[in-house]
Design a protein around this motif. Sequence first.
Motif, short mmCIF file in Angstrom:
data_model
loop_
_atom_site.label_atom_id
_atom_site.label_comp_id
_atom_site.label_asym_id
_atom_site.label_seq_id
_atom_site.Cartn_x
_atom_site.Cartn_y
_atom_site.Cartn_z
N UNK A 1 5.27 -11.44 -3.27
CA UNK A 1 4.19 -12.22 -2.69
C UNK A 1 3.00 -12.17 -3.24
N UNK A 2 2.86 -11.98 -4.26
CA UNK A 2 1.43 -11.87 -5.11
C UNK A 2 0.64 -10.58 -4.55
N UNK A 3 0.96 -9.66 -3.82
CA UNK A 3 0.06 -8.79 -3.24
C UNK A 3 0.14 -7.62 -4.21
N UNK A 4 -1.25 -7.11 -4.23
CA UNK A 4 -1.62 -5.94 -5.21
C UNK A 4 -0.42 -4.78 -4.61
N UNK A 5 0.28 -4.10 -5.55
CA UNK A 5 1.02 -3.06 -5.36
C UNK A 5 0.24 -1.81 -5.74
N UNK A 6 -0.02 -1.68 -7.00
CA UNK A 6 -0.66 -0.38 -7.57
C UNK A 6 -0.93 -0.77 -8.95
N UNK A 7 -1.74 0.33 -9.69
CA UNK A 7 -1.90 -0.07 -11.26
C UNK A 7 -2.22 1.26 -11.78
N UNK A 8 -1.96 1.26 -13.19
CA UNK A 8 -2.31 2.60 -13.76
C UNK A 8 -2.34 2.42 -15.12
N UNK A 9 -3.11 3.26 -16.01
CA UNK A 9 -3.37 2.90 -17.35
C UNK A 9 -2.08 3.53 -18.07
N UNK A 10 -1.71 2.88 -19.11
CA UNK A 10 -0.44 3.42 -19.84
C UNK A 10 -0.85 3.68 -21.22
N UNK A 11 -2.22 4.31 -21.31
CA UNK A 11 -2.67 4.69 -22.62
C UNK A 11 -1.61 5.95 -22.99
N UNK A 12 -1.48 7.25 -21.99
CA UNK A 12 -0.44 7.92 -22.42
C UNK A 12 0.85 7.42 -22.63
N UNK A 13 1.72 7.57 -23.50
CA UNK A 13 2.77 7.35 -23.86
C UNK A 13 3.84 7.62 -22.80
N UNK A 14 3.70 8.47 -22.11
CA UNK A 14 4.55 9.22 -20.94
C UNK A 14 4.52 8.01 -19.78
N UNK B 1 10.61 1.01 -6.94
CA UNK B 1 9.86 1.45 -5.76
C UNK B 1 9.39 -0.04 -5.07
N UNK B 2 8.83 -0.82 -5.66
CA UNK B 2 8.49 -2.10 -5.09
C UNK B 2 9.67 -2.81 -4.55
N UNK B 3 11.03 -2.74 -5.12
CA UNK B 3 12.19 -3.57 -4.68
C UNK B 3 12.54 -2.81 -3.20
N UNK B 4 12.62 -1.53 -3.33
CA UNK B 4 12.88 -0.60 -2.18
C UNK B 4 12.07 -1.12 -1.05
N UNK B 5 10.79 -1.02 -1.14
CA UNK B 5 9.82 -1.42 0.11
C UNK B 5 10.27 -2.80 0.42
N UNK B 6 10.34 -3.74 -0.54
CA UNK B 6 10.46 -5.21 -0.13
C UNK B 6 11.96 -5.16 0.54
N UNK B 7 12.90 -4.51 0.34
CA UNK B 7 14.31 -4.60 0.84
C UNK B 7 13.84 -3.96 2.32
N UNK B 8 13.30 -2.96 2.47
CA UNK B 8 13.15 -2.27 3.75
C UNK B 8 12.22 -3.20 4.84
N UNK B 9 11.12 -3.87 4.20
CA UNK B 9 10.46 -4.78 5.09
C UNK B 9 11.48 -5.75 5.45
N UNK B 10 12.27 -6.43 4.49
CA UNK B 10 13.14 -7.48 5.10
C UNK B 10 14.11 -7.02 6.06
N UNK B 11 14.63 -5.79 6.00
CA UNK B 11 15.41 -5.20 7.05
C UNK B 11 14.69 -5.19 8.33
N UNK B 12 13.59 -4.43 8.20
CA UNK B 12 12.83 -4.49 9.52
C UNK B 12 12.39 -5.80 9.99
N UNK B 13 12.32 -6.73 9.25
CA UNK B 13 11.94 -8.05 9.89
C UNK B 13 13.09 -8.60 10.52
N UNK B 14 14.50 -8.47 9.76
CA UNK B 14 15.75 -8.91 10.39
C UNK B 14 16.09 -7.95 11.49
#
Length: 142
Positions: free
Chosen positions: A92-105, A116-129
């Motif tokens: 939906x274009x909503x901010x989820x998180x951010x982090x710096x990927x300077x460390x290669x790990x 995780x974003x996909x799991x949360x979206x699926x859960x929200x959809x199931x709750x909505x339904x």
Amino acid sequence: SFPGQITLHYFGQQTWATCTSRVGSLDAIFQELQDEGIDNVIIIAIGKSVWNSGSDDWIGDNTIPVVVDASPYNIWSNWGAEKRDLFFLDINGNYYTQYNITPSEKVNDIKNTITFIEIILIQKKLCYLKTYSRCIHYVFPL
């Protein structure tokens, strides 16, 4: 905005080898996702016009889009971005998180964050339904 797409916005310096390496890693992750049939993710690399001489290194064999922000660098300013910051937006274009990927790990965390974003979206959809008996909102540590 890319409705229906999880978007990742990477900010880096086109003339630095580390940033160029991260763009290559992001492109490899994008290709892996495509190969796995995950086609709802867009990754965008954003540089600055002052570093434009290195843009060819970012484009090279990579397939992710590259944006060059012109002075006064409003894109970077509007996002509050620093070099090698990676921002995640949900479908939906909503901010989820951010982090710096300077460390290669930290590159290894990217696919997990997308999952995780996909799991949360699926859960929200199931709750909505209302097909999910209990709607619990999880927060996944990075």
